[in-house]
Scaffold this active site. Structure first.
Site, PDB file in Angstrom:
ATOM      1  N   ASP A  96      10.915  -0.948  16.548  1.00  0.00           N
ATOM      2  CA  ASP A  96      12.026  -0.050  16.809  1.00  0.00           C
ATOM      3  C   ASP A  96      13.060  -0.821  17.625  1.00  0.00           C
ATOM      4  O   ASP A  96      12.715  -1.470  18.615  1.00  0.00           O
ATOM      5  CB  ASP A  96      11.520   1.163  17.610  1.00  0.00           C
ATOM      6  N   ASP A 129      17.602   2.508  15.848  1.00  0.00           N
ATOM      7  CA  ASP A 129      17.807   3.845  16.398  1.00  0.00           C
ATOM      8  C   ASP A 129      19.280   4.266  16.267  1.00  0.00           C
ATOM      9  O   ASP A 129      20.189   3.450  16.493  1.00  0.00           O
ATOM     10  CB  ASP A 129      17.406   3.802  17.884  1.00  0.00           C
ATOM     11  N   GLU A 165      18.310   4.540  11.269  1.00  0.00           N
ATOM     12  CA  GLU A 165      18.111   5.976  11.510  1.00  0.00           C
ATOM     13  C   GLU A 165      19.483   6.647  11.462  1.00  0.00           C
ATOM     14  O   GLU A 165      20.340   6.389  12.316  1.00  0.00           O
ATOM     15  CB  GLU A 165      17.467   6.223  12.881  1.00  0.00           C
ATOM     16  N   HIS A 204       8.790  11.458  14.812  1.00  0.00           N
ATOM     17  CA  HIS A 204       8.489  11.925  16.163  1.00  0.00           C
ATOM     18  C   HIS A 204       9.563  12.842  16.732  1.00  0.00           C
ATOM     19  O   HIS A 204       9.449  13.282  17.874  1.00  0.00           O
ATOM     20  CB  HIS A 204       8.314  10.703  17.070  1.00  0.00           C
ATOM     21  N   ASP A 205      10.625  13.093  15.968  1.00  0.00           N
ATOM     22  CA  ASP A 205      11.688  13.978  16.450  1.00  0.00           C
ATOM     23  C   ASP A 205      11.668  15.337  15.766  1.00  0.00           C
ATOM     24  O   ASP A 205      12.447  16.221  16.137  1.00  0.00           O
ATOM     25  CB  ASP A 205      13.063  13.344  16.182  1.00  0.00           C
TER      26      ASP A 205
HETATM   27  C1  NOJ Z   1      16.453   8.794  18.072  1.00  0.00           C
HETATM   28  C2  NOJ Z   1      15.007   8.711  18.421  1.00  0.00           C
HETATM   29  O1  NOJ Z   1      14.240   8.853  17.255  1.00  0.00           O
HETATM   30  C3  NOJ Z   1      14.740   9.776  19.444  1.00  0.00           C
HETATM   31  O2  NOJ Z   1      13.363   9.935  19.704  1.00  0.00           O
HETATM   32  C4  NOJ Z   1      15.495   9.430  20.691  1.00  0.00           C
HETATM   33  O3  NOJ Z   1      15.334  10.464  21.638  1.00  0.00           O
HETATM   34  C5  NOJ Z   1      16.972   9.245  20.399  1.00  0.00           C
HETATM   35  N1  NOJ Z   1      17.207   8.452  19.239  1.00  0.00           N
HETATM   36  C6  NOJ Z   1      17.648   8.540  21.532  1.00  0.00           C
HETATM   37  O4  NOJ Z   1      17.283   7.195  21.537  1.00  0.00           O
END
Ligand code: NOJ
Length: 533
Positions: A101, A203, A266, A327-328
């Site tokens: 990541d 990210d 992402e 994970h989000d």
């Molecule tokens: C995306 C990530 O997947 C998430 O978990 C994170 O909180 C935010 N970016 C900020 O980095």
């Protein structure tokens, strides 16, 4: 003419590990690198060849590792750089690949760069972040809102200016318009690439450049109170700016200094904007993450249309990809139920493009209710009435029926689902009809059938219950039939489909059966048919 076989990141399934929750080896209740090493054989057994690990760098953990204070080291919670080297060697020894990541949009406020930057207005690193005066009327520089609640501007008493943070105030955004920032980040990428890392998941790629004039965002007319507070405005001027594509292209050039490396972006954007991240002549991100299966309502027509729209929008040379969990987001099992989650897995693993699986989805893990007093996620803590905490989908992997599901002998950092004695890897491995063996079967089928990896996608039919499509490659032709509803449905094949053999099915007893003519599916059923003709 023999068609070309694809590269590793096009052929294989990506498996996301959330390192805090995968396997604890040193009994502190938090997963670590040695823990991951000890589970690589499991991943190999499952058929996984590509592992993406969420951030493992030093971090104050305000956002669980997405607030990095040193890009070129490992957080002691997870191990040290030697553990990392060992992990990479063990991964490569098994013919697997490692994706790290990369969090280039922001650092931690404890990163030495930010500490310097905030120390004075004339510090050489001042311009590494986004500093701004308030408006003359004494207000914030503009109306931009932070993802985790509140304004995106934080007042800094010492130098009398605001700094911009798209997420927490502990995560100041870097100023990517500054060439020094760019070079520092490119060198950081080279540090990991020199070690042999195979790729990066980048990210919030679409956040990396903001409008230079910091124009106010328009108000969102569709805002509803249950939504995150930042949705009150449309993120028109703080994200997805045209110049971001130059940055992505430059990152790609760094990767291209090496053999066979790749980059995932992402990006949460509508399809027509998302595909721009492949870049001019496909010299941008190798895979801009396609989150439609996460964000669309679970409706056969909507999903079938979205697949066609995506396929149609892909630029030449662009390779598709699909994601079912991360994970989000809430887990697929909790969104659509376990039975439909199996149909969803069949969709994920038979569509054209690289699939990404989120750890634990292969055993049907679900979101775990976390009592308010135990919430860890800042998104949940900062907007307590909105049920937005991401903790429920980040709970420890359920390995066995042993205490703490075999994840740790210490109290885990997040509670484990009460169902772990039944829902776990050890139990499901032994059960031929389990979710785990079903996933394994689908992965194996994908690996053994070039048509499922490389074949053309052709939509055949969709209605408010089912989706039907084919995958064709050289002489092979597969029909995929998915019932996205709980009621039976009926498919009348076209003349092309004379007869076939069921190669995979949500109800495993159907496998190997010959079928021809009209096909009836039970509710929540999906089949993959190899057409014989
Ligand atoms: C995306 C990530 O997947 C998430 O978990 C994170 O909180 C935010 N970016 C900020 O980095």
């Amino acid at each position: 003419m023999q068609q070309q076989e694809h590269l590793w990141w096009q052929k294989e399934v990506i498996y996301q590990i959330y390192p805090r929750s995968f396997q604890d080896s040193n009994s502190d209740g938090v997963g670590d690198l040695q823990g991951i090493i000890s589970r690589l054989d499991y991943l190999q057994w499952l058929g996984i060849k590509v592992v993406w690990i969420s951030p493992i760098y030093p971090s104050p953990m305000a956002d669980f590792g997405y607030d990095i204070s040193d890009y070129q080291d490992i957080h002691p919670l997870f191990g040290g750089i030697r553990d990392f080297d060992q992990l990479l060697a063990e991964i490569h020894k098994r013919g697997m690949k490692l994706i790290l990541d990369l969090v280039p949009n922001h650092t931690s406020d404890q990163h030495p760069w930010f500490i310097e930057s905030r120390s004075s207005k004339d510090n050489p690193k001042r311009n590494w972040y986004i500093w701004e005066n308030g408006r003359q009327d004494g207000n914030l520089p503009n109306n931009w809102l932070a993802q985790f609640g509140g304004p995106a501007w934080e007042w800094d008493e010492l130098t009398g200016q605001y700094y911009y943070h798209a997420f927490l105030k502990e995560q100041p955004d870097l100023n990517w318009r500054n060439p020094d920032v760019q070079n520092a980040m490119f060198n950081m990428m080279r540090f990991w690439l020199d070690k042999g890392v195979d790729g990066f998941r980048v990210d919030v790629m679409w956040h990396m450049i903001k409008h230079a004039d910091l124009i106010d965002n328009p108000i969102n007319p569709d805002y509803k109170p249950h939504m995150a507070t930042c949705e009150q405005v449309l993120h028109v001027f703080n994200t997805d700016q045209p110049e971001v594509h130059d940055i992505v292209h430059k990152m790609r050039r760094v990767l291209d200094e090496y053999d066979d490396r790749m980059m995932i972006g992402e990006i949460y954007l509508p399809i027509h904007k998302l595909v721009a991240y492949y870049g001019y002549d496909s010299k941008g991100a190798h895979l801009p993450f396609n989150f439609q299966l996460l964000t669309l309502p679970w409706n056969a027509i909507a999903i079938s249309n979205a697949i066609s729209e995506y396929e149609g929008a892909l630029p030449q040379k662009a390779w598709p990809n699909w994601v079912l969990g991360n994970h989000d987001q809430p887990r697929i099992t909790s969104r659509v139920g376990l039975d439909q989650a199996k149909v969803a897995a069949m969709l994920l693993l038979t569509l054209r493009g690289t699939p990404t699986i989120y750890y634990g989805d292969e055993i049907g893990m679900r979101d775990v209710p976390i009592p308010f007093a135990e919430i860890q996620d800042p998104q949940g803590l900062n907007m307590p009435d909105k049920n937005l905490s991401r903790d429920p989908s980040r709970t420890p992997m359920q390995w066995s029926g042993n205490p703490n599901a075999g994840f740790s002998i210490a109290k885990p950092w997040l509670r484990i689902d009460k169902n772990y004695k039944v829902v776990n890897v050890e139990t499901q491995k032994k059960d031929k009809t389990s979710c785990l063996n079903y996933y394994r079967k689908l992965i194996q089928l994908r690996q053994s059938e070039p048509a499922l990896r490389n074949g053309d996608y052709r939509p055949l039919y969709a209605d408010n219950q089912m989706i039907a499509f084919t995958r064709k490659w050289e002489g092979d032709n597969f029909l995929v039939l998915l019932n996205l509803s709980h009621r039976p449905c009926y498919y009348k094949p076209s003349y092309e489909m004379l007869s076939g053999i069921i190669m995979a099915s949500t109800s495993m007893e159907l496998e190997g059966q010959k079928i021809s003519g009209n096909i009836e599916l039970s509710g929540d059923e999906g089949i993959v048919v190899k057409i014989e003709s």
